[in-house]
Scaffold this motif. Structure first.
Motif, PDB file in Angstrom:
ATOM      1  N   UNK A 130     -29.148  26.574 -25.664  1.00  0.00           N
ATOM      2  CA  UNK A 130     -27.893  25.836 -25.788  1.00  0.00           C
ATOM      3  C   UNK A 130     -27.205  25.816 -24.431  1.00  0.00           C
ATOM      4  N   UNK A 131     -26.212  24.950 -24.276  1.00  0.00           N
ATOM      5  CA  UNK A 131     -25.395  24.916 -23.064  1.00  0.00           C
ATOM      6  C   UNK A 131     -23.936  25.112 -23.460  1.00  0.00           C
ATOM      7  N   UNK A 132     -23.284  26.057 -22.813  1.00  0.00           N
ATOM      8  CA  UNK A 132     -21.837  26.282 -22.973  1.00  0.00           C
ATOM      9  C   UNK A 132     -21.173  25.998 -21.634  1.00  0.00           C
ATOM     10  N   UNK A 133     -19.957  25.531 -21.680  1.00  0.00           N
ATOM     11  CA  UNK A 133     -19.234  25.233 -20.450  1.00  0.00           C
ATOM     12  C   UNK A 133     -18.090  26.221 -20.264  1.00  0.00           C
ATOM     13  N   UNK A 134     -17.963  26.733 -19.061  1.00  0.00           N
ATOM     14  CA  UNK A 134     -16.880  27.662 -18.719  1.00  0.00           C
ATOM     15  C   UNK A 134     -16.409  27.339 -17.308  1.00  0.00           C
TER      16      UNK A 134
END
Length: 562
Positions: free
Chosen positions: A133-137
């Motif tokens: 998955x890809x999470x953005x921070x």
């Protein structure tokens, strides 16, 4: 995120928690528990908005590594409550570990169908499980991959698992194509397996292992530049990784392991889903024995009766500055509420001298429990840490710890230091203690002839060998080298700390039989005294103790003064 200003990203992580819902029953640092963890996560998310919360797998109960396992039904109940707790804490992603198959794939699949956090495994994608998955921070895209241990095959007959390397290679490439700036691997593997994959599959920035040794949590950098993180066993501490980025690239990082101690006020929402008890051991009240009624249920209740008397004789020495029996006696009181404690001091007391002779004691404090302990419900759980000695049961030193080797000859002014160069406080400690000229012992274990192990894996063993070769061939440079390497243990460029030395000679020594001999001799005292962790100090060849955190030169002088 601005491309010219450095930004920080916080990643919180756990792994190998084994559905440990409550704090541990430990003589020292009885830490952990999901209610404390939930409270700390809530606090850190307020302080660091956008922080990610990850787990590297083995969050189910049961199996040989779960020392709180009772029976299949209660282990299932504990696992399901742990799932609720992790959903309550809003984990961003969890790796699928081999422990998650303890009750079969169907049980896991049915009970995670509506589970909130993402469950990841690139070599097993069935049910709700995703490969990545890809999470953005802070404007940075963080790709997260899960990887399941091959050991899961033994628990999931008929379920297909892919090979790790091709599956991982494909997911890393896929995340890069989707714009991931940073790649995190949640690997439910032994460290050596995981490091081998990191060496072969490039592009992994952070590796969080899921099968780390018990009571060992470390952070370091591999030769390939990957940040290696080992979570705390049973979730007793919460790992925090702070990444410093510029132009979406990691330019620096810091790690910290935050104790889940009793100083943390437990989270109220988490407490609502926790049963009062799962076993009698969860029911404790001073002076009373507790019993758990309806264990594992929300309506579970503790019932109490007056405790039976159990005698404990503690043998210590007034000459020992570091002897502190209190943590052990308090732990024993928590297990045996009717504990009656007496103290005898060697060599002042005849009873202490006789006990030392009869039991052939080598170190103090010693703890002698009366034989009436056999009738107590908590006895079976402690039995493996006891040795029958006449009418007493003596606590094994490996369990209770010792502080004073009273039979060793006193060598006034001698200091032995047991240390790992991979400990983040080691550089400062070595600089502070250098003038005291201690004998340095590296924390390794020789499992088989010429085969050594260290908490930092083979890289740490190789570093220890180089250091000892420099100590043997260029003794005047030994201290400068180990201080330099302690400051840069994440770097593979050891030659930068050995400028002016014959690097070829050092390498030849480190890769040959001479280094094995030097490391065996260097670690002989570790083996003799059963020293496994550090920094640990042996003063005057008799008194032994450890330190935590950064220590100044002045503090060291006070600690070592006898």
């Amino acid at each position: 995120m601005s491309k010219c200003i450095a930004e920080e990203i916080t990643i919180l992580y756990t792994g190998n928690t084994r559905a440990m819902l409550y704090h541990c029953d430990c003589p020292r640092e009885p830490d952990g528990g999901v209610a404390r963890r939930a409270a700390l996560v809530r606090e850190l998310r307020t302080k660091y908005p956008g922080a990610l919360l990850l787990d590297s797998g083995n969050f189910f109960a049961g199996g040989p590594y779960d020392n709180y396992s009772q029976n299949t039904q209660l282990d299932k109940e504990r696992s399901l409550i742990n799932l609720q707790a992790m959903a309550l804490m809003r984990y961003d992603a969890l790796a699928l570990g081999e422990a998650e198959f303890n009750f079969g794939w169907d049980f896991f699949k049915e009970n995670t169908a509506v589970f909130g956090p993402a469950i990841l495994s690139c070599n097993f994608t069935q049910g709700k499980v995703l490969p990545d998955m890809i999470k953005e921070a802070a404007g940075v895209k963080i790709g997260i991959i899960g990887l399941t241990s091959p050991l899961a095959r033994q628990k999931a007959a008929g379920v297909e698992f892919g090979d790790a390397k091709p599956a991982l290679t494909a997911r890393v490439a896929g995340l890069k194509k989707r714009g991931a700036d940073i790649v995190v691997l949640l690997a439910n593997l032994d460290e050596e397996e995981a490091l081998g994959l990191v060496d072969e599959v490039r592009g992994i920035d952070i590796l969080i292992t899921g099968r780390a040794p018990r009571n060992v949590e470390t952070a370091r950098k591999a030769a390939a530049g990957t940040i290696i993180l080992q979570p705390a066993w049973q979730g007793r501490k919460l790992g925090r990784l702070t990444l410093v980025l510029k132009d979406r690239k990691i330019i620096d990082y810091q790690t910290e392991y935050l104790r889940l101690s009793d100083k943390i006020v437990e989270d109220g929402e988490a407490l609502k889903i926790l049963p009062r008890c799962f076993s009698d051991e969860d029911c404790r009240k001073e002076g009373f024995s507790g019993f758990c009624a309806d264990p594992g249920k929300i309506g579970a209740q503790c019932q109490f009766r007056k405790a039976n008397k159990v005698t404990l004789s503690v043998i210590s020495s007034r000459a020992c500055v570091s002897c502190n029996p209190l943590p052990v006696t308090e732990y024993l009181k928590s297990r045996f509420p009717g504990l009656a404690v007496t103290y005898d001091y060697y060599p002042d007391s005849r009873q202490a001298v006789k006990a030392a002779q009869d039991l052939k004691l080598e170190a103090l404090p010693a703890y002698l429990l009366g034989s009436e302990i056999e009738n107590e419900a908590a006895f079976p759980g402690l039995k493996q840490n006891l040795v029958k000695a006449g009418h007493f049961y003596a606590l094994r030193p490996s369990f209770a710890g010792v502080a004073y080797f009273f039979r060793r000859p006193k060598l006034k002014g001698r200091v032995d230091l047991f240390i790992s160069l991979y400990n983040k406080e080691s550089a400062g400690l070595l600089e502070a203690i250098k003038d005291l000229n201690p004998a340095v012992h590296f924390l390794v274990v020789e499992r088989q002839p010429d085969s050594f192990e260290a908490a930092g894996g083979n890289l740490e063993v190789e570093e220890d060998k180089r250091a000892l070769c420099i100590g043997g061939h260029f003794p005047s440079r030994f201290w400068d080298y180990i201080i330099c390497r302690a400051k840069s243990s994440n770097s593979s460029w050891w030659e930068k700390c050995a400028i002016g030395l014959d690097a070829a000679k050092v390498s030849a020594c480190a890769q040959g039989p001479e280094a094995n001999r030097l490391l065996r001799e260097n670690s002989a005292l570790n083996k003799e005294l059963s020293v496994m962790f550090g920094p640990t100090y042996l003063v005057d060849n008799q008194e032994i103790f450890s330190s935590r955190g950064e220590v100044t030169k002045e503090e060291l002088k006070k600690m070592l003064a006898r």
